[in-house]
Each structure stands twice: as C-alpha cells, then as structure tokens.
Write an enzyme that holds these catalytic residues in place. Structure first.
Site, PDB file in Angstrom:
ATOM      1  N   THR A 162      15.960  42.108  23.549  1.00  0.00           N
ATOM      2  CA  THR A 162      16.027  43.552  23.794  1.00  0.00           C
ATOM      3  C   THR A 162      15.169  43.950  24.984  1.00  0.00           C
ATOM      4  O   THR A 162      15.478  44.927  25.667  1.00  0.00           O
ATOM      5  CB  THR A 162      15.591  44.352  22.547  1.00  0.00           C
ATOM      6  OG1 THR A 162      14.294  43.926  22.132  1.00  0.00           O
ATOM      7  CG2 THR A 162      16.584  44.168  21.417  1.00  0.00           C
ATOM      8  N   PHE A 211      20.504  43.878  16.665  1.00  0.00           N
ATOM      9  CA  PHE A 211      21.483  43.954  15.582  1.00  0.00           C
ATOM     10  C   PHE A 211      20.872  44.340  14.246  1.00  0.00           C
ATOM     11  O   PHE A 211      21.555  44.889  13.391  1.00  0.00           O
ATOM     12  CB  PHE A 211      22.225  42.608  15.439  1.00  0.00           C
ATOM     13  CG  PHE A 211      23.205  42.378  16.543  1.00  0.00           C
ATOM     14  CD1 PHE A 211      24.540  42.700  16.384  1.00  0.00           C
ATOM     15  CD2 PHE A 211      22.796  41.859  17.755  1.00  0.00           C
ATOM     16  CE1 PHE A 211      25.454  42.505  17.396  1.00  0.00           C
ATOM     17  CE2 PHE A 211      23.700  41.668  18.789  1.00  0.00           C
ATOM     18  CZ  PHE A 211      25.019  41.987  18.611  1.00  0.00           C
ATOM     19  N   HIS A 213      22.010  29.626  16.776  1.00  0.00           N
ATOM     20  CA  HIS A 213      23.229  30.421  16.545  1.00  0.00           C
ATOM     21  C   HIS A 213      24.262  30.249  17.649  1.00  0.00           C
ATOM     22  O   HIS A 213      25.182  31.060  17.772  1.00  0.00           O
ATOM     23  CB  HIS A 213      22.862  31.897  16.385  1.00  0.00           C
ATOM     24  CG  HIS A 213      22.041  32.173  15.160  1.00  0.00           C
ATOM     25  ND1 HIS A 213      22.600  32.500  13.940  1.00  0.00           N
ATOM     26  CD2 HIS A 213      20.701  32.142  14.950  1.00  0.00           C
ATOM     27  CE1 HIS A 213      21.643  32.669  13.047  1.00  0.00           C
ATOM     28  NE2 HIS A 213      20.477  32.447  13.627  1.00  0.00           N
ATOM     29  N   CYS A 238      43.504  28.414  25.762  1.00  0.00           N
ATOM     30  CA  CYS A 238      43.268  27.153  26.472  1.00  0.00           C
ATOM     31  C   CYS A 238      44.598  26.627  27.023  1.00  0.00           C
ATOM     32  O   CYS A 238      45.675  27.055  26.603  1.00  0.00           O
ATOM     33  CB  CYS A 238      42.647  26.167  25.484  1.00  0.00           C
ATOM     34  SG  CYS A 238      42.278  24.538  26.147  1.00  0.00           S
ATOM     35  N   CYS A 294      45.909  23.978  26.307  1.00  0.00           N
ATOM     36  CA  CYS A 294      46.645  23.328  25.217  1.00  0.00           C
ATOM     37  C   CYS A 294      47.341  24.354  24.318  1.00  0.00           C
ATOM     38  O   CYS A 294      48.103  23.980  23.416  1.00  0.00           O
ATOM     39  CB  CYS A 294      45.697  22.466  24.379  1.00  0.00           C
ATOM     40  SG  CYS A 294      44.609  23.413  23.279  1.00  0.00           S
ATOM     41  N   SER A 349      11.035  38.157  16.330  1.00  0.00           N
ATOM     42  CA  SER A 349      11.921  37.891  15.199  1.00  0.00           C
ATOM     43  C   SER A 349      11.423  38.631  13.962  1.00  0.00           C
ATOM     44  O   SER A 349      10.232  38.594  13.651  1.00  0.00           O
ATOM     45  CB  SER A 349      12.001  36.399  14.890  1.00  0.00           C
ATOM     46  OG  SER A 349      12.790  36.173  13.730  1.00  0.00           O
ATOM     47  N   SER A 350      12.330  39.286  13.268  1.00  0.00           N
ATOM     48  CA  SER A 350      11.983  39.967  12.014  1.00  0.00           C
ATOM     49  C   SER A 350      11.812  38.976  10.872  1.00  0.00           C
ATOM     50  O   SER A 350      11.333  39.328   9.801  1.00  0.00           O
ATOM     51  CB  SER A 350      13.078  40.970  11.657  1.00  0.00           C
ATOM     52  OG  SER A 350      14.318  40.303  11.474  1.00  0.00           O
TER      53      SER A 350
END
Length: 240
Positions: free
Chosen positions: A22, A29, A114, A141, A143, A181-182
């Site tokens: 941020t 989020f 993540h 893609c 393919c 981080s929370s």
C-alpha cells in the site's frame, strides 16, 4: 535496538504483507478501514468459482489489478531490503504480496506464498506469459487454453514448495521482521511463531495491532515501513 539485532543476527528473515504494497499505492484487501474485501465478495471475483462460472467479472477484476500494478513502483523500503540482501544483512524475504516489487527492487531470495501478478499461465499447457496479455485483451494461449493470473485464488492451496521454503527459512531465523502484515492469513501467520519457538527475535512493523504483538520482542505501530527502514539503514551506516 533493531539495528543492533540486524548486525548480530546470522540469519534474518523478513515477512512482508499488504502494508508493504500500500505504500507503493496498491489497494489493501483486509484492513479494517479501507480493505477491498469489506465491500467486494472475493468469491465472486478472485476464486476458483469465479474462474469457472463468473469469468467475465474475473477477467475484469484482474485486468484492473494488473493495470494498477503497472502504475506503481517499489518504494524506498523495497530498495533498502534489496540492498540489505546484497550486504548480507537479510537472507530471505517471504512475501504474501503478488506485485513482484521485491524482485523489481533487486531482491533475489524471495519466497512468494501467493504467486505473482507479473505473469499469467495457461490452464491447459501451463506455459507462462507476461501479464501484459490481459492488458492487451489476450486471454487464450496458442494451444487454445485459457490464461489465468499466476496467483493463488480463493479455493486453491498455496504452492507446496513455497510453504516448504518459508518454513525452512523461519526455522533458521535468528531474527524475523514482519513488515505490513496483519498476520490474519494462514499459514503465513504461523511463521513468526515458528521462528520464536526456535529462539528468534520477532519484530513487527504494522499500522494496526496484530495477534502476534503480545509475544513480539519489538512492535512498531502507526508508522510507514519505508520511513522505519530508512532510519534503521542510517543507523547501520553510521555504525560502519
């Protein structure tokens, strides 16, 4: 105090979360005040269900996120961590973020829990492509398979190799620093506990309180990460 711990630690690990991003201008989020999931349902936009049954909104959501990512850059904190890695002060960065800013800043030893929004990959042949494909309205893609962002969606497991590497780093740590981080999301919220159980010092720098504050050795609230890291970096340089 933290500058001293950094100089005496043989193995320092940094865990970064949304607060790190941020400060570069990206959306949060989960924060209590402005988290996107306060007003949007992640199951409708960022899940395996959305990928399969709500694809139009899924695509629009990730196009928006990829475009936003292209408008932002690593901040001073990212650059300082990359420099600390080069100087042997930091050994590993574990991140819950998908922006790739640590690598863009120059960090090499980054564990992405993540995944990454920097790439998309084919669901059929698994070939990776730059996420610019989404900006260019290209969703398939060669393919014929559908291209999806290379991030962990709701309903998916985290990559086993990333978890294994993160666990190993936390177990080896003499010092673990949590930045932005929370510590609400599992399994990342277990990493500080693992480090503490193995004798590490724990430092938490986060705007809001976390559940791990009570057993941290140092807690810093309501301050920007970039500013805190600049101060520490100046102390380290003054001590050389």
């Amino acid at each position: 105090m933290l500058a001293q711990w950094l100089t005496t630690s043989n193995y320092t690990v940094v865990l970064t979360g949304a607060g790190m991003s941020t400060e570069s201008g990206l959306l949060d989020f989960r924060s209590a005040q402005a988290g996107l999931w306060n007003t949007k349902n992640p199951q409708q936009l960022a899940s395996t269900y959305a990928l399969k049954y709500n694809r139009e909104e899924f695509i629009a959501f990730y196009q928006y996120r990829i475009r936003t990512l292209r408008q932002c850059n690593p901040h001073a904190g990212h650059l300082i961590l990359a420099e600390w890695e080069k100087r042997g002060i930091v050994q590993n960065i574990i991140t819950q973020n998908v922006d790739g800013f640590h690598q863009q800043a120059g960090s090499q030893n980054v564990i992405e829990l993540h995944g990454s929004l920097r790439t998309v990959h084919c669901q059929q042949c698994h070939q990776a492509h730059a996420s610019d494909m989404y900006i260019n309205e290209e969703f398939h893609c060669a393919c014929g398979g559908f291209l999806r962002p290379s991030v962990v969606l709701f309903g998916e497991s985290l990559p086993a190799k990333a978890i294994e590497n993160a666990w190993s780093a936390a177990q080896k740590a003499d010092l673990l620093i949590v930045l932005g981080s929370s510590l609400q999301v599992s399994p990342a919220n277990q990493l500080p506990l693992i480090a503490k159980r193995n004798g590490a010092k724990l430092v938490i720098v986060n705007m809001e309180p976390t559940e791990a504050d009570n057993w941290a050795d140092l807690v810093i609230h309501h301050r920007k990460i970039g500013e805190v890291l600049k101060e520490i970096d100046n102390e380290l340089k003054d001590g050389e």
